[in-house]
Design an enzyme around this catalytic site. Structure first.
Site, PDB file in Angstrom:
ATOM      1  N   HIS A 200      10.167 -17.296  48.636  1.00 57.21           N
ATOM      2  CA  HIS A 200       9.018 -17.707  49.317  1.00 57.21           C
ATOM      3  C   HIS A 200       8.509 -18.738  48.732  1.00 57.21           C
ATOM      4  O   HIS A 200       8.635 -18.616  47.190  1.00 57.21           O
ATOM      5  CB  HIS A 200       8.188 -16.501  49.601  1.00 57.21           C
ATOM      6  CG  HIS A 200       6.769 -16.763  50.548  1.00 57.21           C
ATOM      7  ND1 HIS A 200       5.820 -17.699  50.054  1.00 57.21           N
ATOM      8  CD2 HIS A 200       6.579 -16.629  51.696  1.00 57.21           C
ATOM      9  CE1 HIS A 200       5.116 -17.910  51.070  1.00 57.21           C
ATOM     10  NE2 HIS A 200       5.381 -17.287  52.090  1.00 57.21           N
TER      11      HIS A 200
ATOM     12  N   GLU B 286      11.224 -22.536  56.061  1.00 55.97           N
ATOM     13  CA  GLU B 286       9.561 -22.598  55.853  1.00 55.97           C
ATOM     14  C   GLU B 286       9.213 -24.210  55.269  1.00 55.97           C
ATOM     15  O   GLU B 286       9.363 -24.108  54.129  1.00 55.97           O
ATOM     16  CB  GLU B 286       9.265 -21.568  54.811  1.00 55.97           C
ATOM     17  CG  GLU B 286       7.667 -21.579  54.633  1.00 55.97           C
ATOM     18  CD  GLU B 286       7.391 -20.935  53.246  1.00 55.97           C
ATOM     19  OE1 GLU B 286       6.157 -20.415  53.273  1.00 55.97           O
ATOM     20  OE2 GLU B 286       8.175 -20.961  52.487  1.00 55.97           O
TER      21      GLU B 286
END
Length: 239
Positions: A66, A139
């Site tokens: 992430h 992302e």
């Protein structure tokens, strides 16, 4: 109907994993937000959360890479790859690997180079038969957060197509077909259909909107209905 047409996984903080697993319908998977927290080797160190622990909790997925962990905590591609290898040693665990470029990298035209570097480190340690337990989550960091402008659907399609082509080249065509590529970056009820319509978007990793059960349910329904329509259209075109 939803249970039969979509896989949903919820990723709470470590301390809530057991409570969430016991409280949720068994059809909903539970995943961890991470394993370990420092440089390897640390599998037996005090405070380390290991793949064995997560497996015993009934976890199915582990989120890795992430942008918060890459950019704020300094996690490197090599560390993330080592985590991925450790997770995939457990046959009942899979990884959700987040990939993404920052705004300045995008402005310099480095998007695909950054993504291939991030993916390449992990792809090198994935066993040939394990790609079905790998989910990628694109992302774009510049499209995440309060007030951020979401990535245009056509750009998401371009990136996802490039990622799948990279896997086909560096691993195998079979690996590219087995791996699911999802989009994450300010997905909400208003833009979900635009992304779900894309042939190379297999699903979503939902952040802020996922904290609201009603919004999450709405997005899941949009995804299922859109993919069902897409499948019907493709079948009709083949006739």
């Amino acid at each position: 109907d939803l249970k039969e047409n979509v896989e949903v996984s919820v990723h709470p903080p470590y301390m809530f994993l057991d409570r969430v697993r016991k409280g949720l319908d068994p059809s909903i998977a539970v995943g961890s937000q991470n394993i370990y927290d420092a440089s390897f080797p640390n599998g037996g160190n005090t405070g380390a959360t290991t793949p064995n622990m997560l497996s015993e909790f009934g976890c199915r997925w582990v989120l890795l890479g992430h942008s918060d962990r890459r950019n704020n905590l300094g996690e490197t591609d090599d560390l993330i790859a080592a985590k991925a290898a450790a997770v995939l040693e457990k046959d009942d665990l899979g990884i959700v690997l987040t990939l993404g470029e920052k705004a300045d990298q995008r402005e310099r035209g480095e998007t695909l180079a950054i993504l291939e570097k991030q993916l390449g480190a992990v792809a090198a340690v994935i066993p040939p038969g394990a790609w079905g337990r790998v989910v990628l989550a694109y992302e774009p960091v510049w499209a995440v957060g309060e007030g951020a402008i979401p990535c245009a659907p056509e750009e998401a399609q371009r990136i996802h197509t490039a990622l799948r082509a990279y896997i086909a080249k560096e691993a195998s065509p079979e690996a590219a077909r087995a791996c699911r590529i999802t989009y994450t970056g300010s997905v909400n009820e208003q833009n979900a259909k635009g992304y779900a319509n894309l042939s190379e978007v297999d699903g979503f990793v939902i952040g802020r909107a996922g904290l609201d059960a009603a919004k999450l349910t709405s997005i899941v329904k949009i995804l299922v209905e859109t993919k069902r329509e897409q499948k019907t259209t493709n079948q009709n075109n083949e006739l």
